[in-house]
Design a protein around this motif. Structure first.
Motif, PDB file in Angstrom:
ATOM      1  N   THR A  14       1.066  -1.673  -0.462  1.00 45.03           N
ATOM      2  CA  THR A  14      -0.374  -0.169  -0.123  1.00 45.03           C
ATOM      3  C   THR A  14       0.975   1.623   0.032  1.00 45.03           C
ATOM      4  O   THR A  14       2.536   1.418   0.069  1.00 45.03           O
ATOM      5  CB  THR A  14      -0.922   0.022   0.725  1.00 45.03           C
ATOM      6  OG1 THR A  14      -0.416  -0.050   2.193  1.00 45.03           O
ATOM      7  CG2 THR A  14      -2.012  -1.108   1.784  1.00 45.03           C
ATOM      8  N   ALA A  15       0.349   2.163   0.290  1.00 44.55           N
ATOM      9  CA  ALA A  15       0.930   3.562   0.205  1.00 44.55           C
ATOM     10  C   ALA A  15       1.823   3.538   1.450  1.00 44.55           C
ATOM     11  O   ALA A  15       2.787   3.951   1.315  1.00 44.55           O
ATOM     12  CB  ALA A  15       0.450   5.287   0.187  1.00 44.55           C
ATOM     13  N   ILE A  16       1.724   2.744   2.439  1.00 45.50           N
ATOM     14  CA  ILE A  16       3.039   2.458   3.475  1.00 45.50           C
ATOM     15  C   ILE A  16       3.109   1.045   3.127  1.00 45.50           C
ATOM     16  O   ILE A  16       2.367   0.438   3.560  1.00 45.50           O
ATOM     17  CB  ILE A  16       1.944   2.610   4.255  1.00 45.50           C
ATOM     18  CG1 ILE A  16       1.223   3.396   5.278  1.00 45.50           C
ATOM     19  CG2 ILE A  16       3.035   2.339   6.192  1.00 45.50           C
ATOM     20  CD1 ILE A  16       0.885   4.161   6.644  1.00 45.50           C
ATOM     21  N   PRO A  17       4.214   1.144   2.993  1.00 44.62           N
ATOM     22  CA  PRO A  17       5.487  -0.390   2.119  1.00 44.62           C
ATOM     23  C   PRO A  17       4.765  -1.655   3.905  1.00 44.62           C
ATOM     24  O   PRO A  17       4.884  -2.842   2.652  1.00 44.62           O
ATOM     25  CB  PRO A  17       6.754   0.071   2.071  1.00 44.62           C
ATOM     26  CG  PRO A  17       6.020   1.217   1.196  1.00 44.62           C
ATOM     27  CD  PRO A  17       4.903   2.131   2.701  1.00 44.62           C
ATOM     28  N   ASP A  18       4.610  -0.781   4.503  1.00 45.08           N
ATOM     29  CA  ASP A  18       4.549  -2.218   5.420  1.00 45.08           C
ATOM     30  C   ASP A  18       3.334  -2.884   5.177  1.00 45.08           C
ATOM     31  O   ASP A  18       3.541  -3.904   5.905  1.00 45.08           O
ATOM     32  CB  ASP A  18       4.962  -1.787   6.981  1.00 45.08           C
ATOM     33  CG  ASP A  18       7.238  -1.893   6.556  1.00 45.08           C
ATOM     34  OD1 ASP A  18       7.009  -2.268   5.869  1.00 45.08           O
ATOM     35  OD2 ASP A  18       7.681  -1.252   8.068  1.00 45.08           O
ATOM     36  N   VAL A  19       2.400  -1.981   5.141  1.00 48.06           N
ATOM     37  CA  VAL A  19       0.627  -2.653   5.070  1.00 48.06           C
ATOM     38  C   VAL A  19       0.874  -3.182   3.711  1.00 48.06           C
ATOM     39  O   VAL A  19       0.546  -2.377   2.901  1.00 48.06           O
ATOM     40  CB  VAL A  19      -0.159  -1.628   5.500  1.00 48.06           C
ATOM     41  CG1 VAL A  19      -1.880  -2.395   5.424  1.00 48.06           C
ATOM     42  CG2 VAL A  19       0.668  -0.994   6.527  1.00 48.06           C
ATOM     43  N   LEU A  20       0.208  -4.537   3.673  1.00 46.94           N
ATOM     44  CA  LEU A  20      -0.115  -5.431   2.966  1.00 46.94           C
ATOM     45  C   LEU A  20      -1.202  -5.571   1.824  1.00 46.94           C
ATOM     46  O   LEU A  20      -2.002  -5.787   3.374  1.00 46.94           O
ATOM     47  CB  LEU A  20       1.491  -6.599   2.572  1.00 46.94           C
ATOM     48  CG  LEU A  20       2.690  -5.945   2.771  1.00 46.94           C
ATOM     49  CD1 LEU A  20       3.418  -7.433   2.676  1.00 46.94           C
ATOM     50  CD2 LEU A  20       2.643  -5.904   1.866  1.00 46.94           C
ATOM     51  N   ILE A  21      -1.969  -6.269   1.287  1.00 52.05           N
ATOM     52  CA  ILE A  21      -2.597  -6.734   0.567  1.00 52.05           C
ATOM     53  C   ILE A  21      -2.419  -7.677  -0.168  1.00 52.05           C
ATOM     54  O   ILE A  21      -1.651  -7.658  -0.858  1.00 52.05           O
ATOM     55  CB  ILE A  21      -3.807  -4.995  -0.799  1.00 52.05           C
ATOM     56  CG1 ILE A  21      -3.815  -4.433  -0.248  1.00 52.05           C
ATOM     57  CG2 ILE A  21      -4.644  -6.415  -0.864  1.00 52.05           C
ATOM     58  CD1 ILE A  21      -4.240  -3.323  -1.134  1.00 52.05           C
ATOM     59  N   LEU A  22      -3.204  -8.705   0.404  1.00 49.98           N
ATOM     60  CA  LEU A  22      -3.138 -10.080  -0.368  1.00 49.98           C
ATOM     61  C   LEU A  22      -4.596 -10.608  -0.344  1.00 49.98           C
ATOM     62  O   LEU A  22      -5.385 -10.265   0.050  1.00 49.98           O
ATOM     63  CB  LEU A  22      -2.394 -10.939   1.501  1.00 49.98           C
ATOM     64  CG  LEU A  22      -1.071 -10.633   1.929  1.00 49.98           C
ATOM     65  CD1 LEU A  22      -1.733 -11.345   3.470  1.00 49.98           C
ATOM     66  CD2 LEU A  22      -0.325 -10.475   1.210  1.00 49.98           C
ATOM     67  N   GLU A  23      -3.875 -11.158  -2.005  1.00 46.67           N
ATOM     68  CA  GLU A  23      -5.074 -11.285  -2.521  1.00 46.67           C
ATOM     69  C   GLU A  23      -4.874 -12.848  -3.419  1.00 46.67           C
ATOM     70  O   GLU A  23      -3.779 -13.395  -3.830  1.00 46.67           O
ATOM     71  CB  GLU A  23      -5.077 -10.607  -4.012  1.00 46.67           C
ATOM     72  CG  GLU A  23      -6.134  -9.121  -3.748  1.00 46.67           C
ATOM     73  CD  GLU A  23      -5.685  -8.541  -4.458  1.00 46.67           C
ATOM     74  OE1 GLU A  23      -6.627  -8.400  -5.525  1.00 46.67           O
ATOM     75  OE2 GLU A  23      -4.390  -7.720  -4.566  1.00 46.67           O
ATOM     76  N   PRO A  24      -5.856 -13.726  -2.114  1.00 46.46           N
ATOM     77  CA  PRO A  24      -5.435 -15.238  -2.764  1.00 46.46           C
ATOM     78  C   PRO A  24      -5.511 -15.449  -4.155  1.00 46.46           C
ATOM     79  O   PRO A  24      -6.726 -14.894  -4.790  1.00 46.46           O
ATOM     80  CB  PRO A  24      -6.258 -15.903  -1.653  1.00 46.46           C
ATOM     81  CG  PRO A  24      -7.342 -15.480  -1.561  1.00 46.46           C
ATOM     82  CD  PRO A  24      -6.771 -13.991  -1.702  1.00 46.46           C
ATOM     83  N   LYS A  25      -5.401 -16.650  -4.803  1.00 44.89           N
ATOM     84  CA  LYS A  25      -5.954 -17.515  -6.149  1.00 44.89           C
ATOM     85  C   LYS A  25      -7.152 -18.147  -5.554  1.00 44.89           C
ATOM     86  O   LYS A  25      -7.515 -19.353  -4.819  1.00 44.89           O
ATOM     87  CB  LYS A  25      -5.114 -18.588  -6.890  1.00 44.89           C
ATOM     88  CG  LYS A  25      -5.667 -18.697  -8.487  1.00 44.89           C
ATOM     89  CD  LYS A  25      -4.056 -19.519  -8.469  1.00 44.89           C
ATOM     90  CE  LYS A  25      -4.739 -19.650 -10.065  1.00 44.89           C
ATOM     91  NZ  LYS A  25      -4.867 -18.895 -11.268  1.00 44.89           N
ATOM     92  N   VAL A  26      -7.970 -17.379  -6.212  1.00 42.98           N
ATOM     93  CA  VAL A  26      -9.687 -17.976  -5.931  1.00 42.98           C
ATOM     94  C   VAL A  26      -9.955 -19.366  -7.207  1.00 42.98           C
ATOM     95  O   VAL A  26      -9.784 -18.634  -8.739  1.00 42.98           O
ATOM     96  CB  VAL A  26     -11.050 -16.978  -5.745  1.00 42.98           C
ATOM     97  CG1 VAL A  26     -12.037 -18.108  -5.020  1.00 42.98           C
ATOM     98  CG2 VAL A  26     -10.649 -15.857  -4.880  1.00 42.98           C
ATOM     99  N   PHE A  27     -11.054 -20.453  -6.830  1.00 41.99           N
ATOM    100  CA  PHE A  27     -11.035 -21.344  -7.876  1.00 41.99           C
ATOM    101  C   PHE A  27     -12.066 -21.476  -7.672  1.00 41.99           C
ATOM    102  O   PHE A  27     -12.678 -21.690  -6.697  1.00 41.99           O
ATOM    103  CB  PHE A  27     -10.247 -23.050  -8.003  1.00 41.99           C
ATOM    104  CG  PHE A  27      -8.865 -22.580  -7.917  1.00 41.99           C
ATOM    105  CD1 PHE A  27      -7.861 -22.322  -8.583  1.00 41.99           C
ATOM    106  CD2 PHE A  27      -8.152 -22.739  -6.786  1.00 41.99           C
ATOM    107  CE1 PHE A  27      -6.596 -22.215  -9.027  1.00 41.99           C
ATOM    108  CE2 PHE A  27      -6.254 -22.048  -6.505  1.00 41.99           C
ATOM    109  CZ  PHE A  27      -5.860 -22.251  -8.149  1.00 41.99           C
ATOM    110  N   GLY A  28     -13.171 -21.628  -8.752  1.00 43.43           N
ATOM    111  CA  GLY A  28     -14.321 -21.110  -8.674  1.00 43.43           C
ATOM    112  C   GLY A  28     -15.367 -21.403  -9.931  1.00 43.43           C
ATOM    113  O   GLY A  28     -14.694 -21.988 -10.957  1.00 43.43           O
TER     114      GLY A  28
END
Length: 182
Positions: free
Chosen positions: A6-20
């Motif tokens: 994010t704009a604060i590099p230590d805060v991270l967005i994690l997006e899993p691979k979704v199988f649907g």
């Protein structure tokens, strides 16, 4: 897993691979090895929490002055606007915030390391929010920064109703007078 700073590099967005498919979906919500690689260190979680809240409920901005908690947060029902505020005095991003929408549809998780105040606002009719913590909850060390402090200037979304707060959250400290970890 896709990892986005994010704009604060230590805060991270994690997006899993979704199988649907027509039956539903599957994704790996946590894998210790993948998570440690994403954050660049070994992180040990000691507690899992689950909250349910209605539209307009605002929880936070919470932190502990001792036994600081890193949090891995996600919304499994509904949607929230999740906020992390950097309260690390030695940080170049001290006093800055980032906000991310987490929802049952986007499956995003947010990693908020130790040294941040955290809060969220429910933007759907109902939201169920899960979070893992790196330290146990310590009520004697918990503090709260006022969600609406003009010095922070958090741009909370409009839910159409006034934020619903606990007494503790309504009485949060202004950022400039808050007791922060050393």
């Amino acid at each position: 897993m896709k990892v986005t700073p994010t704009a604060i590099p230590d805060v991270l967005i994690l997006e899993p691979k979704v199988f649907g498919d027509a039956r539903g979906f599957f994704f790996e919500s946590f894998n210790q090895k993948v998570f440690d690689e994403a954050v660049g260190r070994h992180v040990e979680f000691v507690q899992d929490n689950h909250s349910r809240s209605a539209r307009g409920v605002l929880r936070g901005l919470h932190y502990q002055i001792q036994q600081p908690q890193g949090k891995l947060v996600r919304c499994v029902r509904g949607a929230v606007f999740d906020v992390a505020v950097d309260i690390r005095r030695s940080s170049t991003t001290f006093g800055r915030w980032v906000g991310v929408e987490l929802s049952e549809d986007n499956h995003r998780q947010l990693w908020i390391p130790e040294g941040f105040a955290h809060g969220f606002l429910v933007v759907s009719e109902v939201a169920e929010f899960l979070y893992k913590t790196t330290a146990f909850y310590s009520p004697t060390h918990e503090r709260c920064i006022l969600w609406s402090d003009p010095e922070l200037g958090i741009d909370w979304p409009d839910t159409g109703i006034a934020p619903q707060l606990s007494g503790k959250d309504a009485a949060g400290s202004r950022f400039d007078g808050a007791e922060l970890p050393s």
